[in-house]
Scaffold this active site. Structure first.
Site, PDB file in Angstrom:
ATOM      1  N   GLY A 215       0.821  -1.213   0.000  1.00 35.49           N
ATOM      2  CA  GLY A 215       0.000   0.000   0.000  1.00 35.49           C
ATOM      3  C   GLY A 215       0.849   1.255   0.000  1.00 35.49           C
ATOM      4  O   GLY A 215       1.943   1.288  -0.586  1.00 35.49           O
ATOM      5  N   SER A 216       0.361   2.240   0.696  1.00 35.51           N
ATOM      6  CA  SER A 216       1.001   3.555   0.627  1.00 35.51           C
ATOM      7  C   SER A 216       2.398   3.591   1.218  1.00 35.51           C
ATOM      8  O   SER A 216       3.155   4.526   0.950  1.00 35.51           O
ATOM      9  CB  SER A 216       0.128   4.596   1.332  1.00 35.51           C
ATOM     10  OG  SER A 216      -1.127   4.673   0.682  1.00 35.51           O
TER      11      SER A 216
END
Lengths: 494, 460
Positions: A215-216
């Site tokens: 993810g981020s």
């Protein structure tokens, strides 16, 4: 008659010769063959015939041996078994060995020739030495902080010393007690069946054997690639980023969780985790440079051992621009182990090089003589020193004013990055909450700890987020390491 | 000059045998518990007393006897006790060593009885036919008792287990020696000629065929390949020695192979043994774990050159037969090739001394009896040692003196007693060679200056 008696005697002599030749064949010529037969239990009997050497955490053994009086005589015992299971693994008379118990088996079981006072004589007599000791790098306070922080959830924590690569914590929850698998009785067989059939997979070492979409948190890698390739120079300059961002060559529109991402600066996009900005940045950097940077952080490396093997973290080398856009924000085929993400945080915390993580500080004989000591090494230079410096700036920003304020520690400089990773078919699964971070004492010259936390489920907490679910656990781990460092410093300079 | 043989040497060798056995006993204790076993002194004393009594019987009743026979028997018996005691430690609640010590006592007692009572071995020739009747009776008895582990060779009465076939061995040796000493000439020269072989007349051949059928019959009814093989081998050897006709050996081997093949095909128990011999690891590949033979081979292999040391092996993995049929595997694992060669050497010496007595004796019966008894030992060692080391198919047999089992132990003590008697007579013969062949006078009157008859045709 005398002649015939002599001939009969000769026959007996021939029978004796046949016996002797056959015995030489069985005992010498084919000896190794028979000894190596898997159905020959002598190897296992000898192996469990003496207490195993111990695994040390923070100077104290977390393992032991119990005399069962049975054929496989000494069974393994564990102190705080579930806490240290992702480190020690298990050593079972029936089900074999895993993790450190496996990687250091020769030393622990006493078969390592290095343990013998006279190695050559050792080989001749086939004698066994007393098992040696494995001194781990684990910080018991950090380990416990991570374990307690994850209590009741599914997830993992990996913490490193960013300077050396020493693994300070390696936690996987839910865990199990490896001591349950010791012994040869019904109890261990029942435990084996129960643990193997448990849908929560307690024996899975999530910190090193499970990969997750990062993810981020992967935006750290994208940012590093963008800075190193010169795609971005000024962190505060506006980027030409639409919100929403239509993935190149598709009609798929990528959106953000936060406002203000249109044409946002890299600093703002990093602190508030704008997907659109980083997806576009990754496309601008290009798949080749993105893959190169990811590889230099340790992605796509199947050979990492700490000393037991770590699952390969992946970044697709061949992908189209739409896929690259998603990969650049840690989705699509990008997957990472928590340990890999801790290595990324380490590289940022340090000078841009990725330290080789290791779990064994040194090994000694039972008497305490050091047999081997691990020397810290760097894996790769992942980015320029200047880039690392600017990424530290971005990461501290996340903790000071962005999505990671939950990780802030008074009296310490902390940098972090949150992540919420979609997964499952059509992103239907509960998202994973990520937090990667590092911390340094305010006056300390070097960073003390880098940590990666992944939480697979938010449980009853409703909406999951890296900052809300994972950051507090990372903070607890970092606090534990900082406190230990401070205590060490006080001890050394009274 | 008074000739008393080598009784001093015998005492020395017996002492050595006792000391070695006690050392073995201590070695087991030290390896297992780090201490000398509490019973070591009592055990040593018991063995020493038994050996001393046996020695005294020999000293007073067979003063010219071979001085090596008794010490070898004591040492093998002592080693057997050590090995059984050592295996007892793995099977608490099933201590076989004390029972074996009791049987040893009975064996030595019978040894003494034989040495004291049997004044002249030639007396036995008179009982040749009584012997064969007795042997047949002993062999048939187990048929009326239930099979144990697939073989119908046991008699169980009031908690005691006996293998009558063991005692039958000695009786058959006596019968064979007596029959062949009386009919050797007829067997050798009379009869028809068929192709290049000369066959004796049916009247003389009859008992031979009867014995062969008997041995196969025993095998089929009692599923005892070992005893059958032993009887047949014994008979062929004695027939050859008595007649000197190689043809007999050929016919004997032919019959043996034919019989073994037929039984190996038809009898499932024996067939299984042959299969195990050909493929010792088949059960492992079939996922059923190693069988006894595979475990035995593992044990021998684990011993290597020098062995693991007494008490430090794992031959108990062989299972229930570890103390009986497979006792040699424990010797092989814990004493190694070196120890095994020593054990084989002891047996070889025992057999060689038996043959030597046979060579030195004057009367055909005595010669055949000595050769027969020595051959029983040799064949038995070969059959069981070859079986447990995978040289030949396994047959249920006891390693002489070593294996757990009273019948076998007692029988072997009787065999050694007879060999003592025969060797004593042989030396007497040597002494008398120049004076009165075949005659018997007190030993103290003999002159040592006697030349042994080398070619055995006739006394000079």
């Amino acid at each position: 008659m005398t002649r015939y008696i002599r001939r009969a005697a000769l026959l007996c002599a021939l029978l004796l010769v046949a016996l002797l030749v056959n015995v030489v064949r069985v005992q010498l010529v084919r000896s190794d063959d028979y000894a190596g037969n898997p159905a020959n239990r002598r190897t296992d009997i000898a192996r469990w015939g003496q207490p195993r050497g111990d695994v040390l955490v923070g100077g104290d053994p977390v393992t032991g041996s119990r005399d069962t009086g049975g054929m496989f005589r000494y069974a393994r015992t564990y102190t705080d078994g579930p806490l240290y299971a992702p480190v020690t693994g298990f050593a079972s008379q029936v089900y074999g060995t895993t993790l450190l118990e496996h990687a250091q088996d020769g030393l622990l079981a006493g078969t390592d020739p290095g343990l013998a006072a006279l190695p050559l004589l050792h080989g001749l007599t086939r004698a066994r030495s007393t098992g040696g000791t494995v001194v781990t790098t684990i910080d018991p306070d950090a380990q416990r902080a991570a374990y307690e922080g994850l209590a009741g959830r599914h997830g993992a924590v990996a913490a490193l010393d960013p300077v050396t690569g020493r693994i300070l914590a390696l936690v996987s929850v839910p865990s199990y007690d490896p001591g349950e698998l010791s012994g040869t009785g019904d109890a261990s067989a029942r435990a084996w069946r129960r643990l193997g059939g448990d849908p929560d997979r307690p024996m899975l070492n999530r910190a090193i054997d499970q990969t997750y979409p990062p993810g981020s948190t992967f935006k750290v890698v994208t940012a590093a690639a963008a800075l190193d390739t010169g795609v971005v120079d000024d962190l505060d300059a506006e980027t030409a980023s639409p919100d929403p961002y239509t993935l190149p060559g598709t009609r798929t529109r990528l959106t953000n969780e936060v406002d203000g991402c249109a044409d946002a600066s890299v600093r703002y996009a990093f602190e508030w985790s704008c997907n659109t900005v980083f997806a576009k940045l990754g496309v601008r950097v290009g798949v080749e440079a993105m893959a190169r940077t990811a590889a230099s952080f340790g992605f796509n490396d199947a050979g990492l051992r700490v000393p037991f093997p770590v699952a390969r973290s992946t970044f697709a080398v061949k992908q189209d621009r739409a896929q690259l856009a998603l990969s650049s924000i840690g989705q699509y085929d990008t997957r990472a182990t928590p340990l890999q993400m801790a290595m990324i945080a380490s590289a940022v915390a340090g000078d841009g090089t990725v330290p080789v993580p290791y779990l064994v500080e040194r090994t000694t004989t039972a008497a305490g003589t050091t047999l081997s000591a691990t020397r810290p090494r760097s894996l790769h230079r992942a980015m320029r020193q200047r880039t690392a410096e600017r990424l530290r700036e971005l990461m501290t920003g996340v903790v000071e004013e962005g999505t990671g304020t939950n990780a802030a520690i008074p009296g310490a400089v902390v940098g972090g990055k949150t992540g919420t990773a979609q997964h499952g078919v059509g992103n239907a699964g509960t998202p994973y909450a990520w937090f990667i971070s590092w911390a340094r004492g305010e006056d300390a010259p070097a960073p003390a700890v880098a940590v990666a936390v992944v939480v697979e489920d938010a449980g009853a907490r409703g909406e999951i987020s890296g900052g809300g679910d994972a950051a507090p656990i990372a903070r607890a781990v970092m606090e534990a390491v900082l406190a230990d460092k401070a205590a060490d410093a006080r001890r050394q300079s009274p | 000059m008074r000739r008393t043989g080598w009784r001093g040497v015998e005492v020395l060798l017996i002492s050595l045998a006792v000391v070695l056995s006690v050392c073995g006993y201590c070695a087991v204790g030290l390896a297992r518990h780090g201490a000398v076993p509490p019973g070591a002194a009592g055990y040593g004393a018991g063995l020493a007393v038994l050996a001393l009594l046996a020695h005294l019987a020999v000293r007073f009743r067979a003063p010219l006897a071979d001085p090596v026979l008794l010490p070898i028997a004591v040492l093998l018996n002592g080693l057997g006790l050590v090995l059984i005691y050592r295996l007892d430690l793995e099977t608490p609640g099933d201590a076989a060593a004390p029972t074996q010590l009791n049987w040893s006592t009975l064996g030595v007692a019978l040894f003494i009885v034989v040495v004291v009572v049997l004044d002249d071995h030639r007396v036995l020739q008179r009982y040749a036919y009584v012997s064969v009747v007795g042997a047949l009776a002993l062999l048939t008895v187990p048929i009326f008792f239930p099979a144990v582990n697939g073989a119908r060779i046991w008699v169980r009465i009031a908690g005691f287990s006996l293998q009558p076939g063991e005692f039958a061995k000695v009786l058959l040796a006596v019968f064979f020696a007596g029959y062949l000493a009386a009919n050797g000439h007829a067997l050798a020269y009379a009869g028809r000629r068929l192709w290049r072989l000369q066959f004796p007349t049916g009247r003389v051949l009859g008992p031979v065929v009867a014995i062969w059928l008997l041995s196969v019959g025993v095998l089929v009814l009692e599923r005892d390949l070992g005893t059958s093989l032993l009887f047949f081998g014994l008979f062929v050897v004695l027939l050859y020695v008595a007649t000197g006709r190689t043809g007999w050996v050929a016919v004997g081997l032919l019959l043996a192979v034919a019989g073994a093949l037929a039984v190996g095909r038809l009898e499932p128990h024996v067939h299984g043994r042959v299969e195990d011999w050909l493929h010792p690891f088949a059960s492992i590949e079939a996922g059923q774990g190693p069988n006894q033979l595979a475990q035995s081979l593992f044990a021998f292999a684990a011993g290597g050159l020098l062995g693991t040391g007494l008490g430090a092996g794992h031959s108990i993995l062989i299972g229930f037969a570890a103390k009986s049929d497979f006792i040699l595997a424990t010797a092989g694992e814990e004493l190694g090739l070196a120890g095994l060669v020593a054990v084989f050497g002891l047996y070889a010496l025992l057999v060689e001394r038996g043959y030597r007595a046979g060579l030195a004796l004057r009367d055909p019966f005595g010669r055949l009896l000595a050769v027969g008894l020595a051959s029983i030992l040799a064949l038995q060692v070969f059959v069981i040692a070859g079986g447990v080391t995978g040289l030949i198919p396994l047959t249920g047999m006891a390693m002489p003196f070593l294996a757990q089992g009273g019948s076998s132990l007692v029988t072997n003590w009787i065999i050694v007693a007879l060999l003592i008697r025969l060797s004593d007579s042989a030396r007497r013969d040597e002494s008398e060679a120049g004076a009165a062949p075949g005659g018997r006078t007190p030993a103290s009157q003999h002159s040592p200056a006697a030349s042994p008859d080398k070619d055995g045709t006739a006394a000079p």
